[in-house]
Write an enzyme that holds these catalytic residues in place. Structure first.
Site, PDB file in Angstrom:
ATOM      1  N   PRO A  80     -22.819   5.172  29.862  1.00 32.76           N
ATOM      2  CA  PRO A  80     -22.389   4.737  28.523  1.00 32.76           C
ATOM      3  C   PRO A  80     -20.892   4.918  28.301  1.00 32.76           C
ATOM      4  CG  PRO A  80     -23.874   6.644  28.386  1.00 32.76           C
ATOM      5  CD  PRO A  80     -23.762   6.282  29.828  1.00 32.76           C
TER       6      PRO A  80
ATOM      7  N   GLU B 135     -28.646  14.401  32.522  1.00 41.20           N
ATOM      8  CA  GLU B 135     -27.581  14.274  31.514  1.00 41.20           C
ATOM      9  C   GLU B 135     -26.338  13.581  32.051  1.00 41.20           C
ATOM     10  OE1 GLU B 135     -28.420  14.723  28.287  1.00 41.20           O
ATOM     11  OE2 GLU B 135     -30.228  15.250  29.411  1.00 41.20           O
TER      12      GLU B 135
ATOM     13  N   ARG C 133     -28.438 -14.528  38.808  1.00 43.88           N
ATOM     14  CA  ARG C 133     -28.841 -15.828  38.263  1.00 43.88           C
ATOM     15  C   ARG C 133     -27.673 -16.820  38.264  1.00 43.88           C
ATOM     16  NH1 ARG C 133     -27.536 -16.888  33.156  1.00 43.88           N
ATOM     17  NH2 ARG C 133     -29.299 -18.218  32.677  1.00 43.88           N
TER      18      ARG C 133
ATOM     19  N   ASP D 227     -24.923 -21.746  29.444  1.00 50.57           N
ATOM     20  CA  ASP D 227     -25.380 -20.623  28.637  1.00 50.57           C
ATOM     21  C   ASP D 227     -24.404 -20.215  27.551  1.00 50.57           C
ATOM     22  OD1 ASP D 227     -27.703 -20.054  30.009  1.00 50.57           O
ATOM     23  OD2 ASP D 227     -26.677 -18.788  31.470  1.00 50.57           O
TER      24      ASP D 227
HETATM   25  N1  4HQ Z   1     -27.139   6.006  30.969  1.00 48.33           N
HETATM   26  N2  4HQ Z   1     -25.097   1.827  30.382  1.00 48.33           N
HETATM   27  C1  4HQ Z   1     -27.432   8.433  31.266  1.00 48.33           C
HETATM   28  C2  4HQ Z   1     -26.850   4.985  30.069  1.00 48.33           C
HETATM   29  C3  4HQ Z   1     -26.173   3.748  30.477  1.00 48.33           C
HETATM   30  C4  4HQ Z   1     -25.632   2.766  29.611  1.00 48.33           C
HETATM   31  C5  4HQ Z   1     -27.002   5.882  32.387  1.00 48.33           C
HETATM   32  C6  4HQ Z   1     -27.655   7.240  30.444  1.00 48.33           C
HETATM   33  C7  4HQ Z   1     -26.834   7.101  33.168  1.00 48.33           C
HETATM   34  C8  4HQ Z   1     -27.217   9.447  33.446  1.00 48.33           C
HETATM   35  N3  4HQ Z   1     -25.927   3.307  31.712  1.00 48.33           N
HETATM   36  N4  4HQ Z   1     -27.356   8.265  32.658  1.00 48.33           N
HETATM   37  N5  4HQ Z   1     -25.611   2.749  28.303  1.00 48.33           N
HETATM   38  O1  4HQ Z   1     -27.145   5.125  28.900  1.00 48.33           O
HETATM   39  O2  4HQ Z   1     -25.276   2.151  31.652  1.00 48.33           O
END
Ligand code: 4HQ
Length: 266
Positions: A92, A129, A168, A183
């Protein structure tokens, strides 16, 4: 295309590799894929890949050693295939995935002008985490990528989402190659949302298909669809209208149409 996936849950990827249109990319051998399970790079007998965070707090952290070894093994395979490995960590904290990112990524992985710089993708899917920060310090991660401002339980679904969007767009994957180009967000529609679509029957309950679509007048149909795109975008994602305008993608005719609609819709 060469693809290496580092994941504790390789079975999850069958949703991508065994079902739907994108599975064709795998079944036809357009993608050379290899899975790496960090557990196989764990140093102790228990195959531990996570541990408690220094400084305390909730959750577990993925250990540096098994992930570093998995990343290095994946990059080694990419180099053996003549690719320049590009390691992406799904997180994230990354830049948010867009269709523009997909188009750029496709350019890099399919690059023909200088074959030495053709990228191979290594996707690191985390669990728990976080991953140990020293994986970044070591320079093992080239890019962090997020699917949006939302938290999920692992990087597998984000990786699959990104791969679905990417594959795709590869020639021969969709039935009709034109459909990817038309698209929402694509360059052909200047970053606007797609137009409205209709199929048989001509009349469904009290609603009929717009008559212009039955006219056979292709120029008129193109104008109508452009206006439907503008209308959809204006109503649902006004930020994309402003973005297209800032990038000079709206014609005088587009602006005239938008102004007339703004007057009638307020
Ligand atoms: N995570 N975009 C926690 C995500 C995420 C997101 C991925 C949560 C990795 C360890 N990954 N882990 N948003 O929320 O890609």
């Amino acid at each position: 295309m060469a693809l290496d996936l580092i994941t504790l849950f390789p079975e999850m990827f069958t949703a991508l590799t065994q079902q739907g249109v994108v599975s064709r990319a795998f079944k036809q051998g357009l993608v050379n894929v290899q899975f790496w399970n960090p557990r196989e790079f764990a140093l102790n007998a228990n195959k531990t890949v996570d541990d408690r965070p220094y400084g305390g707090g909730p959750g577990m952290v993925m250990m540096a050693a098994p992930l570093a070894a998995a990343i290095r093994a994946a990059c080694e395979r990419q180099r053996a295939l003549g690719k320049k490995p590009h390691v992406i960590y799904l997180s994230p904290q990354g830049r948010v995935l867009t269709q523009t990112w997909i188009a750029d990524c496709l350019q890099h992985v399919q690059q023909q002008s200088n074959i030495e710089t053709q990228r191979g993708l290594v996707l690191l899917c985390g669990r728990y985490e976080a991953i140990d920060e020293r994986l970044f310090d070591l320079g093992l991660i080239d890019e962090e990528l997020s699917i949006g401002d939302v938290v999920v339980s692992g990087g597998e679904l984000p990786a699959m989402l990104m791969l679905d969007a990417l594959l795709r767009c590869v020639e021969g994957v969709l039935n009709d190659d034109m459909s990817a180009q038309q698209d929402s967000f694509s360059r052909a529609v200047d970053g606007l949302l797609d137009c409205s679509h209709y199929t048989r029957p001509e009349k469904f309950e009290e609603f009929t298909v717009p008559s212009v679509l039955l006219s056979g007048d292709h120029a008129k149909i193109a104008v109508f669809r452009r206006q439907q795109s503008l209308l959809n975008t204006m109503r649902k994602r006004f930020d994309l209208i402003e973005q297209a305008r800032a990038q000079g993608q709206l014609s005088v005719a587009d602006e005239k149409f938008l102004a007339s609609q703004m007057d009638s819709e307020g």
